[in-house]
Design a protein around this motif. Structure first.
Motif, PDB file in Angstrom:
ATOM      1  N   LEU A   3     -10.080  54.349  39.042  1.00 27.31           N
ATOM      2  CA  LEU A   3      -8.700  54.219  38.568  1.00 27.31           C
ATOM      3  C   LEU A   3      -8.349  55.170  37.436  1.00 27.31           C
ATOM      4  O   LEU A   3      -7.249  55.707  37.418  1.00 27.31           O
ATOM      5  N   PRO A  37     -15.039  55.403  51.382  1.00 26.67           N
ATOM      6  CA  PRO A  37     -13.838  55.176  52.193  1.00 26.67           C
ATOM      7  C   PRO A  37     -13.325  56.498  52.754  1.00 26.67           C
ATOM      8  O   PRO A  37     -13.594  57.568  52.191  1.00 26.67           O
ATOM      9  N   ARG A  40      -8.106  59.159  53.705  1.00 25.29           N
ATOM     10  CA  ARG A  40      -6.787  58.533  53.850  1.00 25.29           C
ATOM     11  C   ARG A  40      -6.740  57.194  53.121  1.00 25.29           C
ATOM     12  O   ARG A  40      -5.794  56.892  52.388  1.00 25.29           O
ATOM     13  N   ASP A  41      -7.784  56.369  53.293  1.00 22.72           N
ATOM     14  CA  ASP A  41      -7.817  55.053  52.644  1.00 22.72           C
ATOM     15  C   ASP A  41      -7.941  55.168  51.129  1.00 22.72           C
ATOM     16  O   ASP A  41      -7.257  54.468  50.388  1.00 22.72           O
ATOM     17  N   LEU A  42      -8.827  56.066  50.672  1.00 22.22           N
ATOM     18  CA  LEU A  42      -8.996  56.213  49.228  1.00 22.22           C
ATOM     19  C   LEU A  42      -7.725  56.761  48.585  1.00 22.22           C
ATOM     20  O   LEU A  42      -7.309  56.301  47.520  1.00 22.22           O
ATOM     21  N   ALA A  44      -4.687  56.324  49.603  1.00 20.83           N
ATOM     22  CA  ALA A  44      -3.710  55.235  49.561  1.00 20.83           C
ATOM     23  C   ALA A  44      -4.037  54.249  48.439  1.00 20.83           C
ATOM     24  O   ALA A  44      -3.147  53.814  47.707  1.00 20.83           O
ATOM     25  N   ASP A  45      -5.319  53.912  48.281  1.00 21.09           N
ATOM     26  CA  ASP A  45      -5.737  52.984  47.228  1.00 21.09           C
ATOM     27  C   ASP A  45      -5.437  53.529  45.836  1.00 21.09           C
ATOM     28  O   ASP A  45      -5.028  52.788  44.943  1.00 21.09           O
ATOM     29  N   LEU A  46      -5.685  54.840  45.653  1.00 20.33           N
ATOM     30  CA  LEU A  46      -5.489  55.455  44.336  1.00 20.33           C
ATOM     31  C   LEU A  46      -4.072  55.980  44.122  1.00 20.33           C
ATOM     32  O   LEU A  46      -3.736  56.424  43.030  1.00 20.33           O
ATOM     33  N   ARG A  47      -3.294  55.974  45.200  1.00 20.26           N
ATOM     34  CA  ARG A  47      -1.925  56.499  45.163  1.00 20.26           C
ATOM     35  C   ARG A  47      -1.892  57.969  44.757  1.00 20.26           C
ATOM     36  O   ARG A  47      -1.151  58.372  43.859  1.00 20.26           O
ATOM     37  N   ARG A  50      -3.803  62.751  50.009  1.00 22.86           N
ATOM     38  CA  ARG A  50      -5.023  62.815  50.796  1.00 22.86           C
ATOM     39  C   ARG A  50      -5.746  64.142  50.564  1.00 22.86           C
ATOM     40  O   ARG A  50      -6.973  64.194  50.525  1.00 22.86           O
TER      41      ARG A  50
END
Length: 76
Positions: A3, A37, A40-42, A44-47, A50
């Protein structure tokens, strides 16, 4: 764990993400054999974008911290 990298100023997010991943591997928080991850997923999680995650994964793969294979994921 990642984060702080996501909240870094836009110009330094890529380097911050690389540093956070590198430190997680060095410290043992991410152990060998751990699957990361998808980019794409990471992202999205971290905003974050990609592309930023992809670049971080590619750099750390070049440095030997990660390994990846097309369609098989990215691993520590």
């Amino acid at each position: 764990m990642l984060l702080p990298a996501a909240s870094a100023p836009a110009r330094t997010r890529g380097r911050s993400l690389q540093a956070a991943l590198r430190e997680a591997v060095r410290s043992g928080r991410l152990t060998p054999g751990t699957r990361l991850p998808s980019s794409r997923d990471l992202a999205a999680d971290l905003r974050v974008s990609r592309g930023l995650v992809t670049e971080a994964y590619e750099q750390l793969t070049a440095e030997g911290y990660l390994r990846s294979g097309r369609g098989s994921g990215t691993w520590v």
